[in-house]
Design a protein around this motif. Structure first.
Motif, mmCIF file in Angstrom:
data_model
loop_
_atom_site.group_PDB
_atom_site.id
_atom_site.type_symbol
_atom_site.label_atom_id
_atom_site.label_comp_id
_atom_site.label_asym_id
_atom_site.label_seq_id
_atom_site.Cartn_x
_atom_site.Cartn_y
_atom_site.Cartn_z
ATOM 1 N N LYS A 65 23.081 93.566 119.854
ATOM 2 C CA LYS A 65 22.907 94.037 121.210
ATOM 3 C C LYS A 65 23.201 95.523 121.269
ATOM 4 O O LYS A 65 23.919 96.052 120.461
ATOM 5 N N ARG A 66 22.641 96.141 122.309
ATOM 6 C CA ARG A 66 22.859 97.555 122.521
ATOM 7 C C ARG A 66 22.980 97.814 124.000
ATOM 8 O O ARG A 66 22.572 97.012 124.814
ATOM 9 N N GLN A 67 23.552 98.943 124.323
ATOM 10 C CA GLN A 67 23.663 99.315 125.712
ATOM 11 C C GLN A 67 23.066 100.703 125.869
ATOM 12 O O GLN A 67 23.364 101.605 125.095
ATOM 13 N N VAL A 68 22.194 100.869 126.851
ATOM 14 C CA VAL A 68 21.541 102.149 127.083
ATOM 15 C C VAL A 68 22.465 103.017 127.928
ATOM 16 O O VAL A 68 22.889 102.616 129.007
ATOM 17 N N SER A 69 22.796 104.204 127.398
ATOM 18 C CA SER A 69 23.616 105.150 128.152
ATOM 19 C C SER A 69 22.758 105.917 129.138
ATOM 20 O O SER A 69 23.133 106.142 130.271
ATOM 21 N N THR A 70 21.593 106.351 128.683
ATOM 22 C CA THR A 70 20.671 107.075 129.540
ATOM 23 C C THR A 70 19.264 106.891 129.002
ATOM 24 O O THR A 70 19.084 106.599 127.821
ATOM 25 N N GLN A 71 18.292 107.029 129.858
ATOM 26 C CA GLN A 71 16.900 106.857 129.447
ATOM 27 C C GLN A 71 16.056 107.891 130.177
ATOM 28 O O GLN A 71 16.216 108.095 131.373
ATOM 29 N N HIS A 125 24.583 103.209 122.889
ATOM 30 C CA HIS A 125 25.879 103.022 122.253
ATOM 31 C C HIS A 125 26.056 101.539 121.968
ATOM 32 O O HIS A 125 25.426 100.695 122.602
ATOM 33 N N PRO A 126 26.880 101.225 120.956
ATOM 34 C CA PRO A 126 26.995 99.830 120.514
ATOM 35 C C PRO A 126 27.577 98.921 121.589
ATOM 36 O O PRO A 126 28.414 99.330 122.375
ATOM 37 N N HIS A 127 27.110 97.719 121.565
ATOM 38 C CA HIS A 127 27.615 96.667 122.446
ATOM 39 C C HIS A 127 28.442 95.724 121.575
ATOM 40 O O HIS A 127 27.977 94.670 121.176
ATOM 41 N N GLY A 128 29.634 96.170 121.205
ATOM 42 C CA GLY A 128 30.504 95.370 120.343
ATOM 43 C C GLY A 128 30.624 95.958 118.950
ATOM 44 O O GLY A 128 29.758 96.688 118.484
ATOM 45 N N ALA A 129 31.699 95.620 118.288
ATOM 46 C CA ALA A 129 32.019 96.180 116.971
ATOM 47 C C ALA A 129 31.100 95.676 115.863
ATOM 48 O O ALA A 129 30.999 96.299 114.812
ATOM 49 N N LYS A 130 30.418 94.561 116.072
ATOM 50 C CA LYS A 130 29.566 93.998 115.027
ATOM 51 C C LYS A 130 28.082 94.223 115.281
ATOM 52 O O LYS A 130 27.234 93.637 114.629
#
Length: 95
Positions: free
Chosen positions: A1-7, A19-24
């Motif tokens: 998974k990923r999280q969008v900071s800006t688009q 930025h990552p969505h979790g350490a794995k």
């Protein structure tokens, strides 16, 4: 998974800062190897994903996975191995 900071979008080009969505997550692994950040992948929208996959395989380009999966934009996607694409992970997305 990923999280969008800006688009941002310019015509047919979209830039997502992630930025990552979790350490794995795959992005966390990428940042461990590249602490300064960088380009994780590019995505190319294609009219016929299955034909592109067949052409890539015929050209000796490794695909990651057996079948397309639904990607972040709810469209079928397939990734091409970065070692076969000049060091860049390439995502092919069905138009």
């Amino acid at each position: 998974k990923r999280q969008v900071s800006t688009q941002s979008t310019w015509g047919n080009t979209k830039l997502e800062l992630l930025h990552p969505h979790g350490a794995k997550s795959p992005l966390a692994g990428f940042l461990e190897k590249n602490p300064g950040g960088g380009m994780h992948h590019i995505c190319v929208e294609v009219p016929d994903l299955k034909a592109v996959i067949a052409a890539a395989k015929a050209a000796g380009i490794r695909v990651l996975g057996e079948e397309p999966k639904i990607g972040a934009h709810n469209k079928p996607v397939m990734f091409l191995h970065p070692k076969d694409c000049g060091g860049v992970l390439v995502e092919m997305e069905q138009k």
